[in-house]
Motif scaffolding. Structure first.
Motif, PDB file in Angstrom:
ATOM      1  N   LYS A   1       0.854  -1.186   0.000  1.00 55.17           N
ATOM      2  CA  LYS A   1       0.000   0.000   0.000  1.00 55.17           C
ATOM      3  C   LYS A   1       0.899   1.248   0.000  1.00 55.17           C
ATOM      4  O   LYS A   1       1.865   1.325   0.754  1.00 55.17           O
ATOM      5  CB  LYS A   1      -0.896  -0.025   1.242  1.00 55.17           C
ATOM      6  CG  LYS A   1      -2.040   0.922   1.176  1.00 55.17           C
ATOM      7  CD  LYS A   1      -2.979   0.684   2.353  1.00 55.17           C
ATOM      8  CE  LYS A   1      -4.194   1.573   2.185  1.00 55.17           C
ATOM      9  NZ  LYS A   1      -5.174   1.333   3.240  1.00 55.17           N
ATOM     10  N   TYR A   2       0.585   2.197  -0.849  1.00 51.66           N
ATOM     11  CA  TYR A   2       1.365   3.428  -0.929  1.00 51.66           C
ATOM     12  C   TYR A   2       0.416   4.592  -1.162  1.00 51.66           C
ATOM     13  O   TYR A   2      -0.730   4.412  -1.559  1.00 51.66           O
ATOM     14  CB  TYR A   2       2.416   3.356  -2.042  1.00 51.66           C
ATOM     15  CG  TYR A   2       1.820   3.243  -3.429  1.00 51.66           C
ATOM     16  CD1 TYR A   2       1.507   4.385  -4.160  1.00 51.66           C
ATOM     17  CD2 TYR A   2       1.549   2.011  -4.005  1.00 51.66           C
ATOM     18  CE1 TYR A   2       0.939   4.287  -5.426  1.00 51.66           C
ATOM     19  CE2 TYR A   2       0.984   1.909  -5.259  1.00 51.66           C
ATOM     20  CZ  TYR A   2       0.687   3.050  -5.965  1.00 51.66           C
ATOM     21  OH  TYR A   2       0.121   2.958  -7.204  1.00 51.66           O
ATOM     22  N   ASP A   3       0.900   5.769  -0.910  1.00 51.03           N
ATOM     23  CA  ASP A   3       0.128   6.988  -1.114  1.00 51.03           C
ATOM     24  C   ASP A   3       0.123   7.300  -2.613  1.00 51.03           C
ATOM     25  O   ASP A   3       1.174   7.589  -3.186  1.00 51.03           O
ATOM     26  CB  ASP A   3       0.764   8.130  -0.315  1.00 51.03           C
ATOM     27  CG  ASP A   3       0.027   9.444  -0.444  1.00 51.03           C
ATOM     28  OD1 ASP A   3      -0.972   9.517  -1.188  1.00 51.03           O
ATOM     29  OD2 ASP A   3       0.452  10.412   0.212  1.00 51.03           O
ATOM     30  N   ASP A   4      -1.046   7.209  -3.242  1.00 52.53           N
ATOM     31  CA  ASP A   4      -1.159   7.428  -4.688  1.00 52.53           C
ATOM     32  C   ASP A   4      -0.657   8.802  -5.112  1.00 52.53           C
ATOM     33  O   ASP A   4      -0.233   8.981  -6.249  1.00 52.53           O
ATOM     34  CB  ASP A   4      -2.604   7.231  -5.141  1.00 52.53           C
ATOM     35  CG  ASP A   4      -2.720   7.091  -6.642  1.00 52.53           C
ATOM     36  OD1 ASP A   4      -1.933   6.319  -7.225  1.00 52.53           O
ATOM     37  OD2 ASP A   4      -3.574   7.777  -7.239  1.00 52.53           O
ATOM     38  N   SER A   5      -0.685   9.762  -4.208  1.00 53.23           N
ATOM     39  CA  SER A   5      -0.208  11.101  -4.574  1.00 53.23           C
ATOM     40  C   SER A   5       1.288  11.083  -4.896  1.00 53.23           C
ATOM     41  O   SER A   5       1.770  11.941  -5.630  1.00 53.23           O
ATOM     42  CB  SER A   5      -0.509  12.110  -3.459  1.00 53.23           C
ATOM     43  OG  SER A   5       0.262  11.835  -2.312  1.00 53.23           O
TER      44      SER A   5
END
Length: 137
Positions: free
Chosen positions: A119-123
């Motif tokens: 999971k990662y920050d899409d931004s």
């Protein structure tokens, strides 16, 4: 890429194979960082497209070969700096072939990033896309 940079980087084409690229990405993803990995994957999936012209594939092969090669401008083992030259080369290649990077390529690259980083920050990737677009203008 500019001709003199292209000729300097083209010597790394021999280091590129699909399997060597994927092994390098898996082995160094956390160290290289999400920006470098995403840029490399954008190029890799653009290379895979049948509609990408030969000249663009040659640029991609050279750039990914540079990324794979242990002998580049700044050794990858140097903390915090080791992948800055790789990112620069990858961004130059993206600037050269950007017109062939479509939504499907971006989706494939983002899916692989998720596999590698979880999971990662899409931004983070949106920021990379913005920065890459800015680089080619």
């Amino acid at each position: 890429m500019k001709n003199n940079k292209q000729s300097d980087i083209s010597k790394y084409a021999k280091d590129f194979t699909k399997s060597s690229f994927l092994k390098k990405i898996k082995r160094t993803a956390k160290t290289a960082g999400i920006s470098v990995v995403y840029a490399g994957l954008l190029l890799y999936y653009t290379f895979q497209k049948a509609t990408t012209p030969r000249w663009a594939k040659a640029s991609i092969i050279s750039s990914l070969g540079y990324f794979i090669s242990p002998l580049d401008g700044i050794p990858d083992i140097i903390p915090a700096l080791g992948y800055t030259d790789d990112l620069g080369v990858l961004v130059l290649a993206i600037g050269t072939v950007y017109m062939f990077i479509d939504d499907k390529v971006k989706k494939e690259a983002k899916e692989k990033v998720k596999d590698l980083f979880g999971k990662y920050d899409d931004s983070l990737l949106k920021n990379v896309d913005k920065r890459l677009i800015k680089e080619i203008k």
